[in-house]
Design a protein around this motif. Structure first.
Motif, PDB file in Angstrom:
ATOM      1  N   HIS A   1       0.866  -1.177   0.000  1.00  0.00           N
ATOM      2  CA  HIS A   1       0.000   0.000   0.000  1.00  0.00           C
ATOM      3  C   HIS A   1       0.903   1.228   0.000  1.00  0.00           C
ATOM      4  N   CYS A   2       0.730   2.106  -0.993  1.00  0.00           N
ATOM      5  CA  CYS A   2       1.584   3.290  -1.101  1.00  0.00           C
ATOM      6  C   CYS A   2       0.840   4.388  -1.844  1.00  0.00           C
ATOM      7  N   ASN A   3       0.849   5.593  -1.280  1.00  0.00           N
ATOM      8  CA  ASN A   3       0.257   6.765  -1.935  1.00  0.00           C
ATOM      9  C   ASN A   3      -1.202   6.554  -2.339  1.00  0.00           C
ATOM     10  N   GLY A   4      -1.944   5.889  -1.472  1.00  0.00           N
ATOM     11  CA  GLY A   4      -3.360   5.689  -1.732  1.00  0.00           C
ATOM     12  C   GLY A   4      -3.677   4.555  -2.679  1.00  0.00           C
ATOM     13  N   HIS A   5      -2.670   3.817  -3.127  1.00  0.00           N
ATOM     14  CA  HIS A   5      -2.879   2.708  -4.056  1.00  0.00           C
ATOM     15  C   HIS A   5      -2.482   1.392  -3.395  1.00  0.00           C
ATOM     16  N   ARG A   6      -3.245   0.346  -3.712  1.00  0.00           N
ATOM     17  CA  ARG A   6      -2.899  -1.005  -3.274  1.00  0.00           C
ATOM     18  C   ARG A   6      -2.368  -1.782  -4.466  1.00  0.00           C
ATOM     19  N   PHE A   7      -1.285  -2.500  -4.241  1.00  0.00           N
ATOM     20  CA  PHE A   7      -0.666  -3.273  -5.307  1.00  0.00           C
ATOM     21  C   PHE A   7      -0.566  -4.738  -4.888  1.00  0.00           C
ATOM     22  N   LYS A   8      -0.959  -5.623  -5.788  1.00  0.00           N
ATOM     23  CA  LYS A   8      -0.708  -7.056  -5.618  1.00  0.00           C
ATOM     24  C   LYS A   8       0.378  -7.408  -6.625  1.00  0.00           C
ATOM     25  N   LEU A   9       1.559  -7.696  -6.124  1.00  0.00           N
ATOM     26  CA  LEU A   9       2.738  -7.827  -6.964  1.00  0.00           C
ATOM     27  C   LEU A   9       3.118  -9.280  -7.205  1.00  0.00           C
ATOM     28  N   GLY A  10       3.722  -9.509  -8.369  1.00  0.00           N
ATOM     29  CA  GLY A  10       4.311 -10.804  -8.651  1.00  0.00           C
ATOM     30  C   GLY A  10       5.633 -10.947  -7.920  1.00  0.00           C
ATOM     31  N   PRO A  11       6.219 -12.149  -7.920  1.00  0.00           N
ATOM     32  CA  PRO A  11       7.455 -12.385  -7.161  1.00  0.00           C
ATOM     33  C   PRO A  11       8.607 -11.456  -7.538  1.00  0.00           C
ATOM     34  N   ILE A  12       8.840 -11.236  -8.829  1.00  0.00           N
ATOM     35  CA  ILE A  12       9.949 -10.367  -9.243  1.00  0.00           C
ATOM     36  C   ILE A  12       9.638  -8.916  -8.908  1.00  0.00           C
ATOM     37  N   GLN A  13       8.412  -8.487  -9.154  1.00  0.00           N
ATOM     38  CA  GLN A  13       8.019  -7.126  -8.782  1.00  0.00           C
ATOM     39  C   GLN A  13       8.208  -6.907  -7.284  1.00  0.00           C
ATOM     40  N   ALA A  14       7.825  -7.906  -6.498  1.00  0.00           N
ATOM     41  CA  ALA A  14       7.953  -7.795  -5.042  1.00  0.00           C
ATOM     42  C   ALA A  14       9.410  -7.668  -4.626  1.00  0.00           C
ATOM     43  N   GLU A  15      10.300  -8.420  -5.284  1.00  0.00           N
ATOM     44  CA  GLU A  15      11.725  -8.343  -4.939  1.00  0.00           C
ATOM     45  C   GLU A  15      12.312  -6.983  -5.309  1.00  0.00           C
ATOM     46  N   VAL A  16      11.824  -6.391  -6.394  1.00  0.00           N
ATOM     47  CA  VAL A  16      12.267  -5.047  -6.770  1.00  0.00           C
ATOM     48  C   VAL A  16      11.872  -4.045  -5.692  1.00  0.00           C
ATOM     49  N   VAL A  17      10.616  -4.107  -5.261  1.00  0.00           N
ATOM     50  CA  VAL A  17      10.139  -3.179  -4.235  1.00  0.00           C
ATOM     51  C   VAL A  17      10.874  -3.409  -2.922  1.00  0.00           C
ATOM     52  N   ARG A  18      11.113  -4.676  -2.581  1.00  0.00           N
ATOM     53  CA  ARG A  18      11.860  -4.974  -1.355  1.00  0.00           C
ATOM     54  C   ARG A  18      13.259  -4.340  -1.408  1.00  0.00           C
ATOM     55  N   ALA A  19      13.946  -4.517  -2.545  1.00  0.00           N
ATOM     56  CA  ALA A  19      15.303  -3.982  -2.675  1.00  0.00           C
ATOM     57  C   ALA A  19      15.305  -2.458  -2.583  1.00  0.00           C
TER      58      ALA A  19
END
Length: 227
Positions: A154-172
Motif C-alpha cells: 500500500h503506497c500513496n493511496g494505491h494497493r498493489f498485488k505484486l508478482g514475485p519479481i516485482q515484489a523483490e524489486v520493491v523490497r530492494a
C-alpha cells in the motif's frame, strides 16, 4: 523525529485509525486483530497443534527458551481481559508458533488492559487486508506498508498485488531507502530480483499505477515514491 517502532500502544492505534475503543475490542475478541503483551525473560515452550485420530488437538513442542519480547493473546483471553480489566495468562501464541506456554513453576503473567500492544506487522497486515485508510497527517501518507513477502503493498493511496519479481524489486528499493540510499540503478535492481528484462516499465507493465509506487530520474535510476 520519526521513530521506526516495532509495536504500538492501543491509544496510538486508535488515533491512527480514528476508531472507537469498542470497535478495536470487537476486532480483537473476534480474532480479526491480534493483540500482544511484552514479557521479559520468562521460560516459554513454543510449538504447534496437531490433531489426533479422534480429531483432538495436541501440543507438539518445537522449542524451549527463556524469552523476552512480544506474545500474542488468544481471542477468548482478550474478551475476558476487557470484561474483567485483568487476566492471568500462561498460554499465548506468536506469528511463528500456534502456542507459547509458560514452563515449570512459573507464575502466570498478569496482563492489564494498559499492557496491550499491536505489532507493526499485524497493523500492516490488517491495513493491507482490509484496505483500511489510516487517518494520518499528509506527510505520513507516503509511508510504504508491505506484507512480509512484499507481494501486497500500500503506497500513496494505491494497493498493489505484486508478482514475485516485482515484489523483490520493491523490497530492494525499500531496503535501500532504509539505508539512506534511495536512488538505485534500475538494471542492477532488476538483475538482483531475477528479472530477464532490464526495463522497469516492462517488469511493472501489469501494474497500471506503478509510477505511484516507483519514481524514475529519467537516467536509469529508480527509487520508491515516498517523498
Amino acid at each position: 523525529m520519526h521513530i521506526d517502532k516495532l509495536y504500538f500502544t492501543l491509544p496510538e492505534i486508535l488515533e491512527r485509525w480514528s476508531i472507537s475503543d469498542s470497535d478495536l475490542i470487537y476486532l480483537a475478541e473476534n480474532d480479526r486483530l491480534r493483540l500482544s503483551v511484552r514479557v521479559y525473560r520468562v521460560h516459554i515452550e513454543f510449538g504447534a497443534f496437531e490433531e489426533t485420530v479422534d480429531g483432538e488437538p495436541v501440543r507438539i513442542p518445537r522449542e524451549q527458551a527463556r524469552y523476552s519480547g512480544l506474545l500474542d493473546l488468544h481471542a477468548h483471553d482478550v474478551h475476558q481481559l476487557f470484561r474483567c480489566g485483568e487476566v492471568h495468562l500462561s498460554h499465548f501464541r506468536t506469528p511463528k508458533a500456534d502456542h507459547a506456554t509458560l514452563r515449570g513453576e512459573v507464575a502466570p503473567v498478569l496482563v492489564l488492559i494498559g499492557d496491550l500492544l499491536l505489532r507493526r506487522e499485524e497493523r500492516d497486515r490488517f491495513e493491507i487486508q482490509t484496505g483500511f485508510s489510516a487517518a494520518v497527517e499528509q506527510e505520513e501518507e507516503r509511508v510504504l506498508i508491505a506484507s512480509a513477502d512484499y507481494q501486497e503493498v500500500h503506497c500513496n493511496g494505491h494497493r498493489f498485488k505484486l508478482g514475485p519479481i516485482q515484489a523483490e524489486v520493491v523490497r530492494a528499493l525499500h531496503e535501500a531507502a532504509g539505508r539512506g540510499e534511495s536512488w538505485q540503478n534500475g538494471k542492477v535492481i532488476l538483475s538482483g530480483a531475477g528479472s530477464r528484462s532490464l526495463r522497469m516499465a516492462d517488469v511493472f507493465k501489469s501494474q497500471a499505477n506503478w509510477r505511484s509506487l516507483i519514481r524514475s530520474d529519467g537516467r536509469g535510476g529508480y527509487r520508491l515514491n515516498l517523498d
